[in-house]
Design an enzyme around this catalytic site. Sequence first.
Site, PDB file in Angstrom:
ATOM      1  N   ASN A 225      -9.691   2.104   9.196  1.00  0.00           N
ATOM      2  CA  ASN A 225      -8.995   1.756  10.433  1.00  0.00           C
ATOM      3  C   ASN A 225      -9.613   2.469  11.630  1.00  0.00           C
ATOM      4  O   ASN A 225     -10.225   1.857  12.509  1.00  0.00           O
ATOM      5  CB  ASN A 225      -7.514   2.117  10.292  1.00  0.00           C
ATOM      6  CG  ASN A 225      -6.642   1.615  11.433  1.00  0.00           C
ATOM      7  OD1 ASN A 225      -5.468   1.363  11.247  1.00  0.00           O
ATOM      8  ND2 ASN A 225      -7.170   1.446  12.635  1.00  0.00           N
ATOM      9  N   THR A 226      -9.495   3.796  11.634  1.00  0.00           N
ATOM     10  CA  THR A 226      -9.859   4.560  12.823  1.00  0.00           C
ATOM     11  C   THR A 226     -11.324   4.354  13.225  1.00  0.00           C
ATOM     12  O   THR A 226     -11.635   4.272  14.418  1.00  0.00           O
ATOM     13  CB  THR A 226      -9.587   6.064  12.590  1.00  0.00           C
ATOM     14  OG1 THR A 226      -8.273   6.210  12.060  1.00  0.00           O
ATOM     15  CG2 THR A 226      -9.680   6.838  13.886  1.00  0.00           C
TER      16      THR A 226
ATOM     17  N   ALA B 266      -9.362   5.518   3.419  1.00  0.00           N
ATOM     18  CA  ALA B 266      -9.229   6.651   4.344  1.00  0.00           C
ATOM     19  C   ALA B 266     -10.457   7.558   4.381  1.00  0.00           C
ATOM     20  O   ALA B 266     -11.122   7.778   3.373  1.00  0.00           O
ATOM     21  CB  ALA B 266      -8.012   7.508   4.021  1.00  0.00           C
ATOM     22  N   GLY B 267     -10.735   8.047   5.572  1.00  0.00           N
ATOM     23  CA  GLY B 267     -11.769   9.051   5.757  1.00  0.00           C
ATOM     24  C   GLY B 267     -13.145   8.515   6.096  1.00  0.00           C
ATOM     25  O   GLY B 267     -14.050   9.276   6.401  1.00  0.00           O
TER      26      GLY B 267
ATOM     27  N   GLY C  56      -8.176   9.489   8.910  1.00  0.00           N
ATOM     28  CA  GLY C  56      -8.545   9.652  10.316  1.00  0.00           C
ATOM     29  C   GLY C  56      -9.614  10.696  10.580  1.00  0.00           C
ATOM     30  O   GLY C  56      -9.962  10.951  11.725  1.00  0.00           O
TER      31      GLY C  56
ATOM     32  N   LYS D 151       0.879  -1.172   0.000  1.00  0.00           N
ATOM     33  CA  LYS D 151       0.000   0.000   0.000  1.00  0.00           C
ATOM     34  C   LYS D 151       0.910   1.214   0.000  1.00  0.00           C
ATOM     35  O   LYS D 151       1.568   1.503   1.004  1.00  0.00           O
ATOM     36  CB  LYS D 151      -0.901  -0.023   1.234  1.00  0.00           C
ATOM     37  CG  LYS D 151      -1.845   1.161   1.291  1.00  0.00           C
ATOM     38  CD  LYS D 151      -2.602   1.220   2.604  1.00  0.00           C
ATOM     39  CE  LYS D 151      -3.341   2.537   2.689  1.00  0.00           C
ATOM     40  NZ  LYS D 151      -3.736   2.856   4.069  1.00  0.00           N
TER      41      LYS D 151
END
Lengths: 252, 65
Positions: free
Chosen positions: A201-202, A179-180, A152, A91
């Site tokens: 992830n977050t 992301a996001g 994040g 990645k």
Amino acid sequence: MFYGTELQSRLMLGTAQYPSPQILSEAIAASGTEVITVSLRREGREGGAFREILKGAGRRILPNTAGCHTVKEAVTTAHMARELFGTPWIKLEVIGHADTLQPDPFALVEAARILCMEGFEVFPYTTEDLILGEKLIEAGCRVLMPWGAPIGSGQGLRNIEGLRTMRAHFPGMPLVIDAGIGAPSQAAQAMEMGFDAVLLNTAVAKALDPVAMARAFSGAVAAGLEAHRAGLMPRRDMAAASTPLFGMASLA
Amino acid sequence: MRIDLNGERVTTAAATLAALVEERGHDAASVATALDGAFVPRGLRGAALLEDGARVEILSPMQGG
């Protein structure tokens, strides 16, 4: 699909920021993910424990180059990751700005070209820019990973029309929203729009109950994929009665 | 000799990268190494000579998104 690998689950999960290693393991299991992302950092005391988690999880590893700001850093990190994890998958993140964490498109293309030539299977973290996408494909990438919103931030799909255009512009090219994403509804939306997977992830790691949230995302991504395959109805400006008028009683 | 290991100044008796990995107690297969900013594959660590002031990175898998 992804460099010849078909995935049943279209949710890819990051492994950072969980309250404990135990919860990380349970969240991976609950998410049903087949791909987890990991990074490389200076060997510390927790290294051994994390290796055990990875082994126990038994999922395909997608190493990242998170935190790299230059071509050289990213390429060197990719080499180290390939040796350590025994996978050509990488990645590729080349960060251009420390605040927005948005990719440096010029360095990204250069690093992608080097890595593709060296036999890596590159998953570039990119924006929804079409020309950048084309350059990455020219460089040898067979997957693109546009951001939904800054890493994040949990803002979801910040430029929906731009992402819709990107999806239409690259038919047949696997596109992963990376992301996001902050909520399962946003992940479902991405899948409904025809994106091939979602990487996050977050949103799971920082949930009050990460294991339950992993399960929620798993359901949302599956629902979005099924909805896309089923074909969404066209949007209308006006109402259209769904109940037939024929046979209506005269009760006035 | 004194080298820079993972950003810290350390003194080592190791003459090669392979010896340094062993000296620090790492499992050779569980870490990846770089010398002066360049990747050194596992098989070449024995031939990678350390000099005074060398910058060494020893990395391992870590949580990431």
